[in-house]
Design an enzyme around this catalytic site. Structure first.
Site, PDB file in Angstrom:
ATOM      1  CB  CYS A   1      -0.965  -0.006   1.183  1.00  0.00           C
ATOM      2  SG  CYS A   1      -0.174  -0.094   2.810  1.00  0.00           S
TER       3      CYS A   1
ATOM      4  CG  HIS B   1      -4.439  -0.405   3.916  1.00  0.00           C
ATOM      5  ND1 HIS B   1      -3.612  -1.140   3.101  1.00  0.00           N
ATOM      6  CD2 HIS B   1      -5.490  -0.027   3.141  1.00  0.00           C
ATOM      7  CE1 HIS B   1      -4.143  -1.216   1.894  1.00  0.00           C
ATOM      8  NE2 HIS B   1      -5.265  -0.540   1.889  1.00  0.00           N
TER       9      HIS B   1
ATOM     10  CG  HIS C   1      -6.747   0.426  -1.251  1.00  0.00           C
ATOM     11  ND1 HIS C   1      -6.863  -0.647  -0.410  1.00  0.00           N
ATOM     12  CD2 HIS C   1      -7.919   0.473  -1.944  1.00  0.00           C
ATOM     13  CE1 HIS C   1      -8.045  -1.230  -0.579  1.00  0.00           C
ATOM     14  NE2 HIS C   1      -8.714  -0.562  -1.506  1.00  0.00           N
TER      15      HIS C   1
END
Length: 229
Positions: A131, A184, A200
């Site tokens: 990510c 994340h 993402h």
């Protein structure tokens, strides 16, 4: 001498036989009607995609043409696990790659060029990305150097309220609902009346775009920042 045979009575049941023959037809009609009923609203039929869009709009408390809402949502605000508002009352500002800073537009287009790339921990190439790696190479395509890890990226910019999000902002998430530990990160690509979209690198699907207002990401949302260019 003529032989005699006992008379055998044949019993015909036309009603039962007719019912037996009609049973498959009746079942077929019932199944067809049941399928149509799933996509039937307000006197007409809709595609599965249209029905999904209507249900999503109803959950946000917005009327959809041709749809009848069964329940009325009192507020259009949603809360994340930390109690922060994700969606503000009233209309939302629209923002897209074409309407933001030229550099940010380049960043978003670069990130989208990686769609479908598989997830790879520590990856920074088209063979695989994690990510924070996706953001690192996407900003790099616009000549902007940013930190490598998601935790460092969370401090690289000015914190903003979720209801003020615009294309080019960074959004951060925890690994589970209610978590305060960032694991994340994603890049906002579109902000419209329909909601906020972000791109993402997902561990299961690779690089994809998703809606921020989905229950999964809403419950894991931690913060948002605006990059310092």
């Amino acid at each position: 001498m003529r032989k005699t045979f006992p008379k055998v009575r044949h019993s015909f049941r036309p009603v039962g036989r007719l019912s037996y023959l009609l049973l498959p037809i009746l079942l077929l009609l019932a199944s067809c009607q049941g399928t149509k009923k799933l996509n039937h609203r307000n006197g007409r039929y809709y595609s599965a995609q249209e029905i999904a869009r209507m249900k999503a709009a109803e959950r946000r408390g917005r009327p959809v043409a041709g749809a009848v809402s069964k329940t009325k949502i009192k507020s259009s605000s949603r809360m994340s696990s930390g109690g922060r508002k994700i969606v503000a009352h009233g209309p939302k500002r629209t923002s897209s790659p074409a309407s933001v800073d030229r550099q940010l537009g380049t960043v978003i287009e670069a990130a989208r060029s990686y769609r479908g790339t598989p997830y790879k921990f520590g990856g920074t190439t088209r063979l695989g990305l994690d990510c924070s790696g996706l953001l690192n190479v996407s900003f790099g395509a616009a000549g902007i150097q940013i930190p490598r890890s998601s935790n460092e990226q969370a401090a690289w910019g000015d914190p903003i309220r979720p209801q003020d999000l615009q294309a080019g902002d960074l959004v951060f998430f925890g690994g589970s609902p209610g978590s305060g530990s960032i694991t994340h990160v994603g890049l906002v690509t579109e902000v419209s009346e329909e909601g906020v979209q972000f791109i993402h690198s997902s561990t299961s699907l690779g690089v994809v775009e998703n809606a921020l207002e989905s229950d999964y990401y809403l419950s894991r949302f931690i913060k948002a920042v605006r990059p310092k260019l």
